[in-house]
Design a protein around this motif. Structure first.
Motif, mmCIF file in Angstrom:
data_model
loop_
_atom_site.group_PDB
_atom_site.id
_atom_site.type_symbol
_atom_site.label_atom_id
_atom_site.label_comp_id
_atom_site.label_asym_id
_atom_site.label_seq_id
_atom_site.Cartn_x
_atom_site.Cartn_y
_atom_site.Cartn_z
ATOM 1 N N VAL A 1 4.441 10.736 9.773
ATOM 2 C CA VAL A 1 4.271 10.551 11.203
ATOM 3 C C VAL A 1 5.635 10.323 11.841
ATOM 4 C CG1 VAL A 1 3.256 9.069 12.996
ATOM 5 C CG2 VAL A 1 1.953 9.593 10.919
ATOM 6 N N ALA A 2 5.883 10.978 12.953
ATOM 7 C CA ALA A 2 7.161 10.801 13.658
ATOM 8 C C ALA A 2 7.225 9.414 14.294
ATOM 9 C CB ALA A 2 7.313 11.866 14.737
ATOM 10 N N PRO A 3 8.320 8.693 14.133
ATOM 11 C CA PRO A 3 8.442 7.368 14.763
ATOM 12 C C PRO A 3 8.520 7.498 16.281
ATOM 13 C CG PRO A 3 10.507 8.015 13.734
ATOM 14 C CD PRO A 3 9.505 9.050 13.337
ATOM 15 N N VAL A 4 7.817 6.615 16.970
ATOM 16 C CA VAL A 4 7.815 6.585 18.433
ATOM 17 C C VAL A 4 8.117 5.152 18.864
ATOM 18 C CG1 VAL A 4 6.482 6.921 20.542
ATOM 19 C CG2 VAL A 4 6.119 8.451 18.586
ATOM 20 N N TYR B 1 -0.643 4.831 3.384
ATOM 21 C CA TYR B 1 0.656 4.209 3.651
ATOM 22 C C TYR B 1 1.778 5.248 3.596
ATOM 23 C CZ TYR B 1 4.727 1.149 3.004
ATOM 24 O OH TYR B 1 5.945 0.524 3.133
ATOM 25 N N ALA B 2 1.715 6.122 2.605
ATOM 26 C CA ALA B 2 2.740 7.160 2.481
ATOM 27 C C ALA B 2 2.717 8.081 3.700
ATOM 28 C CB ALA B 2 2.520 7.966 1.201
ATOM 29 N N TYR B 3 1.537 8.433 4.170
ATOM 30 C CA TYR B 3 1.442 9.311 5.336
ATOM 31 C C TYR B 3 1.991 8.637 6.586
ATOM 32 C CZ TYR B 3 -0.614 11.486 9.433
ATOM 33 O OH TYR B 3 -0.793 12.036 10.680
ATOM 34 N N LEU B 4 1.581 7.396 6.842
ATOM 35 C CA LEU B 4 2.023 6.711 8.055
ATOM 36 C C LEU B 4 3.527 6.455 8.045
ATOM 37 C CD1 LEU B 4 -0.910 4.166 8.560
ATOM 38 C CD2 LEU B 4 -0.452 6.252 9.870
ATOM 39 N N MET B 5 4.097 6.268 6.883
ATOM 40 C CA MET B 5 5.531 5.976 6.799
ATOM 41 C C MET B 5 6.392 7.226 6.747
ATOM 42 S SD MET B 5 5.873 2.823 7.101
ATOM 43 C CE MET B 5 4.741 1.435 7.170
ATOM 44 N N GLN B 6 5.873 8.299 6.166
ATOM 45 C CA GLN B 6 6.703 9.488 5.965
ATOM 46 C C GLN B 6 6.161 10.756 6.621
ATOM 47 O OE1 GLN B 6 6.793 8.532 1.468
ATOM 48 N NE2 GLN B 6 8.723 9.611 1.823
ATOM 49 N N LEU C 1 0.931 13.668 -1.845
ATOM 50 C CA LEU C 1 0.436 12.334 -1.536
ATOM 51 C C LEU C 1 0.339 12.130 -0.022
ATOM 52 C CD1 LEU C 1 -0.356 9.504 -2.584
ATOM 53 C CD2 LEU C 1 2.065 8.869 -2.392
ATOM 54 N N ILE C 2 1.342 12.598 0.710
ATOM 55 C CA ILE C 2 1.340 12.442 2.164
ATOM 56 C C ILE C 2 0.203 13.245 2.786
ATOM 57 C CG2 ILE C 2 2.642 12.926 4.274
ATOM 58 C CD1 ILE C 2 5.190 12.380 2.626
ATOM 59 N N GLU C 3 -0.019 14.460 2.295
ATOM 60 C CA GLU C 3 -1.114 15.274 2.828
ATOM 61 C C GLU C 3 -2.467 14.629 2.523
ATOM 62 O OE1 GLU C 3 -1.609 17.980 4.751
ATOM 63 O OE2 GLU C 3 0.500 17.714 5.273
ATOM 64 N N ARG C 4 -2.559 14.038 1.353
ATOM 65 C CA ARG C 4 -3.796 13.325 1.040
ATOM 66 C C ARG C 4 -3.964 12.133 1.984
ATOM 67 N NH1 ARG C 4 -5.772 10.984 -4.801
ATOM 68 N NH2 ARG C 4 -7.148 9.370 -3.978
ATOM 69 N N TYR D 1 6.700 15.203 7.777
ATOM 70 C CA TYR D 1 7.519 14.886 6.606
ATOM 71 C C TYR D 1 8.519 16.004 6.323
ATOM 72 C CZ TYR D 1 4.004 17.846 4.354
ATOM 73 O OH TYR D 1 3.166 18.880 4.024
ATOM 74 N N SER D 2 9.545 15.631 5.603
ATOM 75 C CA SER D 2 10.609 16.576 5.295
ATOM 76 C C SER D 2 10.167 17.563 4.225
ATOM 77 C CB SER D 2 11.847 15.820 4.806
ATOM 78 O OG SER D 2 12.800 16.721 4.284
ATOM 79 N N ALA D 3 10.562 18.804 4.404
ATOM 80 C CA ALA D 3 10.248 19.833 3.411
ATOM 81 C C ALA D 3 11.025 19.617 2.117
ATOM 82 C CB ALA D 3 10.548 21.210 3.988
#
Length: 707
Positions: free
Chosen positions: A145-148, A138-143, A43-46, A32-34
């Motif tokens: 994780v790098a898209p592949v 959902y927040a973690y997977l969307m923001q 939220l993303i770290e959680r 995720y972006s700093a």
């Protein structure tokens, strides 16, 4: 904590926002972006922690270079499935999923395009997730994780299982998508453990028996089918053991954190679970899981009265051992049939170096067998699977070096059955069903475990000694090799046994085996400057390697040792070249680097031989692995005190449990590292050898001799 205080928010909040303990092994990306607001980053770290709880990476990573991009083949009884791309790539991943579509997929098993997912994706368990955990994931997977971009592979399911409409009926019959409901009469810790086990941890997916439609017979420990929950199931040739009434919460937490505890180590699919998921959980979550599992009533596989009770019978000291040479009987706590049965001798030859003669293992290294749940189970699938394919411990933050058990598929089906029955009788259940050779053969075919040999070396079987007319003498000779120090305390002056250098009673290729050796004696010995007999050679080891005194030439002990060597001679002639004889050679052009040798010792040798070369003992004060220097080690007259002799031995035989080579996973260092570490430990302080002045009276002394 009261019912009123145990609500959905608190259940989810009990998980830390980020696992501060997960910095050594980190296969979940954080991309995720700093620039994101602190609350969103939190939220993303959680969500990242929730993804670890759910072990998403284990199934959704086919290539380590593309985490979460799917492609992992999942074998089912109905065909092969491939995990899907769950990165936020819009063309091939989940980048186009709304939260509502994601929530439906996780709780109901329905993809964004309306396709039903196969329940190999454990959505019946994920349905129990709280709303807060689902939002965070959902927040973690969307923001986070790098898209592949990686196209999903089509499933390989035959008719009628490729008809996904049937899954709607399956869901109607078996799916309960109600989120976990805390139980008022239970503690917050119990409820947290139940939430993790039943939901995100999806433990029942492997450990709960399946019904006729491949559904878990129950999703909880409550209700009319509650006794089936986590009661054990066979999955992909492994026995996923019963988790009911498990060990103490602390012991369960230790296993999930490190991959091992005093009762055993994880194997099969649990290696991945620990490596990718549970080792990163907070201590409070691990203890909650342990508390919940401990509270489940015992099942059939868990009844304590089925465990072999009390210490194993003590082995008798052979009548030939004199009063002076016989050790205190209390020193032994090994099964009485260890040296008397094919299974016992097979275990002694192939298993005892790690698990020890008394089944006690090695603390924090190799697991104890006493009360091991795989030995207690009616179903021996895991035991047979491990014997045929081996296994590797997980890499965790507490154990960064994986330890291996090599595959023993080279052994025959009956040999494996004999060894397993021996272990089950002595350290598992006295009433355990016998493992049959046909059971081993069936799983061997399923696993395609052929046990192909990489070299022509033939490993003699100690169990075959029982067929011989002089079996008692041969077995005594083998025992003297393995327990030299204990049986001959007047002749051994340090902590070594013959088997310290002649591995597995002299049956390991390049481990200084006894195969054919008696055919080459009498022979000229440059160190002695004369022709010596086999008895002279044996006594030379007592004087040097064991820093002791020679055996009388007419003693029963020396005769038994010679008898063992003669039995291993087989058809060898003096002119023959014996495959695997000795310890091989290593180039003396390699110059040692002592500083690197010390590093290699610390990384690869200290685990078994101690940080200061002092060796290690068990809780009874008995030697487990010998010291490599000091007064209890070999003296300067021993061959192992020479750098290049020691290096050749180390190169091919140390450390054990490093890879899958039969029979000890031994060897694996580079030539340079072997020379370096040999130079380091061989030149440490050790006993003198007074008769050294008589060595090499006629021949040139080796350049690496210590004197």
């Amino acid at each position: 904590m009261t019912w009123a205080s145990v609500n959905e928010a608190q259940l989810a909040a009990a998980a830390p926002a980020a696992s501060s303990e997960s910095k050594i092994i980190d296969d979940l990306p954080a991309n995720y972006s700093a620039d994101l607001p602190p609350a969103q980053r939190e939220l993303i770290e959680r969500g990242r922690y929730v993804a670890r709880l759910g072990d998403c990476v284990a199934c959704h990573t086919g290539s380590k270079t593309q985490p979460m991009a799917g492609g992992l083949a999942l074998e089912t009884p109905f065909g092969k499935l491939y995990s899907t791309n769950i990165t936020p790539d819009k063309s091939s991943g989940m980048g186009g999923y709304s939260f509502e579509q994601f929530d439906r997929a996780m709780r109901k098993g329905v993809a964004a395009d309306g396709r039903n997912l196969y329940p190999a994706m454990p959505y019946p368990s994920y349905a129990k997730m709280t709303g807060e955990d689902m939002q965070a994931l959902y927040a973690y997977l969307m923001q986070g994780v790098a898209p592949v971009q990686a196209a999903n592979k089509p499933s390989e399911m035959g008719f009628p299982f490729n008809q996904r409409w049937g899954l709607s009926l399956w869901n109607w019959l078996f799916l309960d998508d109600t989120p976990y409901q805390p139980q008022a009469q239970q503690s917050a810790e119990w409820n947290r453990g139940a939430y993790l086990v039943q939901g995100l941890g999806h433990c029942g997916a492997c450990h709960t028996p399946r019904g006729i439609a491949f559904q878990e017979k129950t999703m909880t420990g409550e209700g009319k089918n509650g006794q089936f929950f986590l009661a054990g199931e066979t999955v992909e040739g492994w026995r996923a053991l019963s988790l009911r009434n498990l060990w103490t919460p602390a012991e369960t937490a230790e296993l999930l954190k490190t991959g091992r505890n005093s009762h055993g180590t994880v194997s099969g699919n649990m290696v991945d679970v620990v490596q990718h998921s549970t080792q990163y959980m907070s201590d409070s979550d691990l203890l909650a899981i342990g508390s919940y599992l401990k509270a489940l009533p015992a099942g059939k596989e868990d009844l304590p009265m089925q465990i072999a009770q009390g210490p194993a019978p003590r082995i008798d000291i052979p009548a030939r051992a004199t009063k002076d040479s016989a050790p205190d009987a209390a020193h032994y706590n090994v099964p009485a049939d260890l040296y008397r049965t094919r299974g016992g001798l097979g275990y002694l030859q192939f298993c005892a170096d790690c698990h020890r003669s008394d089944g006690g293992g090695v603390d924090k290294v190799f697991p104890s067998l006493a009360g091991n749940r795989s030995l207690l189970s009616d179903n021996p699938s895991t035991l047979i699977h491990i014997m045929l394919t081996g296994w590797t411990t997980p890499v965790t933050q507490t154990h960064s070096r994986p330890l291996t058990m090599p595959a023993f598929a080279q052994l025959g089906d009956q040999e494996i059955a004999d060894i397993l029955n021996f272990t089950r009788r002595n350290w598992g259940r006295k009433d355990a069903p016998e493992v049959q050779a046909k059971d081993v053969l069936a799983l061997r075919k399923t696993l395609d475990a052929k046990g192909e040999k990489s070299r022509p070396f033939e490993t003699p079987r100690l169990a075959d000694m029982l067929k011989e007319k002089n079996a008692e003498q041969l077995v005594y000779g083998a025992r003297l090799n393995i327990e030299t120090r204990d049986l001959l305390p007047k002749n051994v002056g340090n902590a070594l046994n013959c088997a310290s250098c002649h591995l597995n009673a002299g049956t390991v290729a390049d481990g200084s085996p006894y195969i054919g050796i008696s055919a080459f004696f009498p022979s000229y010995a440059p160190r002695a400057g004369r022709t010596i007999t086999l008895e002279d050679r044996i006594n030379g080891c007592f004087l040097r390697s064991m820093n002791g005194k020679p055996l009388p030439l007419d003693s029963d002990e020396l005769k038994a040792m010679v008898a063992l060597f003669d039995w291993m001679r087989n058809e060898t002639k003096p002119e023959d070249k014996v495959e695997g004889r000795g310890v091989g050679k290593i180039s003396q052009k390699i110059l040692p680097n002592v500083e690197n040798g010390q590093k290699v010792y610390t990384q690869q040798c200290a685990l078994c031989h101690g940080a200061d070369g002092e060796g290690i003992k068990n809780a009874k004060g008995q030697w487990v692995y010998p010291p490599l220097w000091g007064e209890e080690s070999f003296n300067i007259g021993a061959g192992m005190a020479r750098t290049y002799t020691a290096a050749a031995f180390v190169k091919r035989n140390m450390p054990i449990a490093m890879h899958g080579n039969f029979p000890l996973g031994q060897g694996g260092l580079s030539d340079q590292d072997a020379v370096d570490v040999a130079e380091f430990f061989s030149h440490q302080p050790r006993p003198d050898f007074a008769p050294k002045v008589k060595d090499w009276p006629k021949d040139k002394k080796p350049a690496d001799a210590r004197y």
